[in-house]
Structure formats: structure tokens, C-alpha cells
Design a protein around this motif. Structure first.
Motif, short mmCIF file in Angstrom:
data_model
loop_
_atom_site.label_atom_id
_atom_site.label_comp_id
_atom_site.label_asym_id
_atom_site.label_seq_id
_atom_site.Cartn_x
_atom_site.Cartn_y
_atom_site.Cartn_z
N ILE A 232 -72.17 -32.54 18.41
CA ILE A 232 -71.11 -31.54 18.54
C ILE A 232 -70.95 -30.82 17.19
N ILE A 233 -70.84 -29.49 17.26
CA ILE A 233 -70.54 -28.74 16.02
C ILE A 233 -69.11 -28.22 16.16
N ASP A 244 -66.44 -25.25 6.73
CA ASP A 244 -66.46 -24.33 7.87
C ASP A 244 -66.84 -25.05 9.16
N TYR A 245 -67.81 -25.94 9.06
CA TYR A 245 -68.32 -26.64 10.25
C TYR A 245 -68.43 -28.13 10.00
N ASN A 317 -62.46 -25.23 18.00
CA ASN A 317 -63.55 -24.73 18.84
C ASN A 317 -64.84 -25.45 18.47
N THR A 318 -65.71 -25.51 19.45
CA THR A 318 -67.04 -26.05 19.13
C THR A 318 -68.04 -24.90 19.22
N LEU A 319 -69.10 -25.08 18.50
CA LEU A 319 -70.15 -24.06 18.47
C LEU A 319 -71.17 -24.42 19.53
N SER A 320 -71.42 -23.47 20.42
CA SER A 320 -72.43 -23.82 21.43
C SER A 320 -73.81 -23.48 20.87
#
Ligand SMILES: [Fe+2]
Ligand SMILES: [Fe+2]
Length: 327
Positions: A232-233, A244-245, A317-320
């Protein structure tokens, strides 16, 4: 003069002898150019760590036959068995002939020096530092005043390869403008070769201009390709000032957690991003990599369940990203 070999170019007295011979074969103007090529080469050797004695020897000799009449040059082209393309082509032949004389009549066997003399007009793919220095010193020595020489000088003092490339590119353009239909293959290949060299150099220096999102995605892809699970990001920029991530991934066991971390470290380093710190021992089952703008956590399933980090970042939020599957 008989054919001799194995003479020492580092012997100052021998170099003086060569110098005397060259001087006696050139006009004052051409000799003055030669002296300037020598001092320019010395300057570039200091800037770029070149071999001074090699560069000086090649620079002294490079134009030794430049002022010979055409028939004599043609006779030498035949004597040394050079290609027909060098007949009636003094601009191309004078370097080749000088190299052959230096080798066979002055006994200088060092390939680097011989190549520097031989390719001083055309350049070639795979030039050594000595070759580059002599080539560009000839083009930019202080008495040179052709169009564009200042830009080539500037490029050379910033980066030796860029200077050589600029000189080659200008030469090709200039010949085309003049309507010359034949441009020597060595020059064209040299230009291509320098373009490749400089591309690599740029990539290495600028890390491909990737941003933190690109790096986060690359880390996730690397983990995915090495069989990490549940990757997961989290986009944590708005919720936290730490990065940031944040990336979470599960490794099969302690050993694989360590191996995954090593993979990410290597892959991101290849793209110019170096890890700031790594926390957690290889056998601990949870390792954290801090890259400043991104944080990578790799854990065993057991540790991930126990500490439930997902919960901390659950409202982010997650990064897809595209799962490409295992290697
Ligand atoms: Fe020359
Ligand atoms: Fe020259």
C-alpha cells in the motif's frame, strides 16, 4: 632515419629532440600554433587529471607534416599503406602520417599517444582522455578565432566531453554548410559516441528528474516484483510533515524482509535516490527505510498484524498503481 622502437616519451631530452625536429619542419605560424596546443593541453591535463607527458608528446607532433606539399603527403600515404581516401586529402591524412612517423621513425610505441596524434582532426568513438585533450586543445588553443570557438572553449572548461561533442557537432554542421559531401566516418561515430556518454552522465547526475511520487511508485513496483504482498502507498503529505508517501509491504519471513529492503535500496539508488537511514535489524521482522520524502516499511505478516500501522494512516488517500506481478 631507420625504423626504431621502444623509445621513452617520458625522457625529457628525447622530447626536446622531437620538438627540435618538429620546429625545423614548420613555419613560424604553424610552430606557434603547436606551442599553443601544447600549453592548452597542459592546462586541460591539470583540469581533468590527464597524463601530461603523453598529451605533450602528442601535441608537439600532431601537425608535423601539415605543411608538406600534397605530392609528398600522397607518397607517405602510399608508403605507410593507408587507405586511398587519404590521397589528395591533406586535412585527413596529416594526422595519420604524423602518427606513423612518430611510431616508426621516432620509436614511440605508446598506443595512447599514437591514437591522439592519429585522430586529432577527426576524433573517434571511444577516445581516451589523452585523445580528447589533444583533440580539443588543437581546436581551442588561444590563437584559434573561428566562428563558435568561444562556445566550444566554455563547454570544454565545464566538461571535457561536452567540449569535444560541441566541436564535433560544429565541424559536421560547418562541412555540411560548405557542401562537403564526404564527412569522415570517425567524426560521425565520435559525435554519436559522445552523445551517448553525455546522456549517461546526465542521467547519473540528475537522477532522471524523478519526483517523490515517481520514487514511491518505483519502490512499490520493486517490492511487487520481488514477491512482497499487500503493498500500500499512503499519500500522507496532507496529514503529516514527516514525508509525502509511506509505503507498507509484507515479506514472507524475516529473511525476505531483509532481501526486499536491499532490493529497494539498490533500485532507488540506481535512479539517484539514496536512503537516509534504515531502522530495524534484518532479523527483527520490521525494517523502515527513510528517504526523506518517502518512507518504506517492510514487515512480516505477524508484525504487521500486531502493530496495525494501517490503522494510523487509515484516513489518508492511497496511491493506486499497476500491479505487474511477480518476477
Ligand atoms: Fe592538425
Ligand atoms: Fe593543429
Amino acid at each position: 632515419m631507420d625504423c626504431i622502437s621502444n623509445k621513452d616519451y617520458r625522457d625529457k631530452n628525447y622530447r626536446k629532440e622531437i620538438e627540435k625536429y618538429v620546429k625545423s619542419h614548420l613555419s613560424d605560424k604553424r610552430w606557434n600554433h603547436t606551442v599553443n596546443v601544447v600549453s592548452e593541453a597542459e592546462k586541460l591535463c591539470q583540469m581533468y587529471g590527464g597524463d601530461m607527458e603523453k598529451c605533450v608528446t602528442a601535441a608537439i607532433f600532431h601537425d608535423v607534416v601539415k605543411e608538406l606539399p600534397n605530392e609528398e603527403l600522397n607518397a607517405l600515404v602510399r608508403k605507410f599503406g593507408f587507405d586511398e581516401k587519404y590521397i589528395d586529402s591533406p586535412n585527413l591524412s596529416h594526422g595519420k602520417i604524423a602518427a606513423a612517423l612518430l611510431k616508426h621513425e621516432w620509436g614511440i610505441d605508446d598506443e595512447d599517444i599514437i591514437n591522439a596524434v592519429s585522430y586529432h582532426t577527426t576524433g573517434r568513438a571511444g577516445m581516451s582522455k589523452t585523445e580528447k585533450i589533444v583533440f580539443i586543445a588543437d581546436a581551442i588553443e588561444p590563437t584559434r578565432v573561428y566562428n563558435g570557438v568561444e562556445a566550444i572553449r566554455k563547454a570544454t572548461y565545464e566538461d571535457l566531453d561536452r567540449g569535444c561533442l560541441k566541436s564535433l557537432t560544429d565541424t559536421v554542421e560547418h562541412l555540411k554548410e560548405k557542401g562537403v559531401s564526404y564527412i569522415d566516418e570517425d567524426t560521425l561515430r565520435a559525435r554519436e559516441w559522445f552523445e551517448e556518454q553525455i546522456d549517461d552522465f546526465r542521467k547519473e547526475r540528475d537522477g532522471n528528474h524523478m519526483n517523490s511520487k515517481d520514487y514511491a511508485l518505483l519502490a512499490a513496483e520493486t517490492l511487487d516484483s520481488k514477491k512482497a504482498e499487500d503493498i500500500i502507498i499512503f499519500d500522507i503529505a496532507e496529514k503529516s510533515s514527516i514525508a509525502d508517501y509511506l509505503i507498507l509491504a509484507t515479506g514472507l519471513n524475516e529473511r525476505s524482509v531483509g532481501a526486499l529492503i536491499d532490493e529497494v535500496e539498490d533500485r532507488l539508488a540506481q535512479e539517484g535516490l539514496l536512503v537516509k537511514s534504515i531502522e530495524g535489524k534484518k532479523e527483527s521482522g520490521w525494517i523502515l527505510m527513510d528517504y526523506g520524502d518517502i518512507i518504506v516499511n517492510v514487515l512480516t505478516a505477524e508484525k504487521r498484524d500486531r502493530y496495525n500501522i494501517e490503522k494510523v494512516w487509515a484516513d489518508c488517500n492511497t496511491l493506486s498503481w499497476e500491479v505487474k506481478g511477480n518476477e
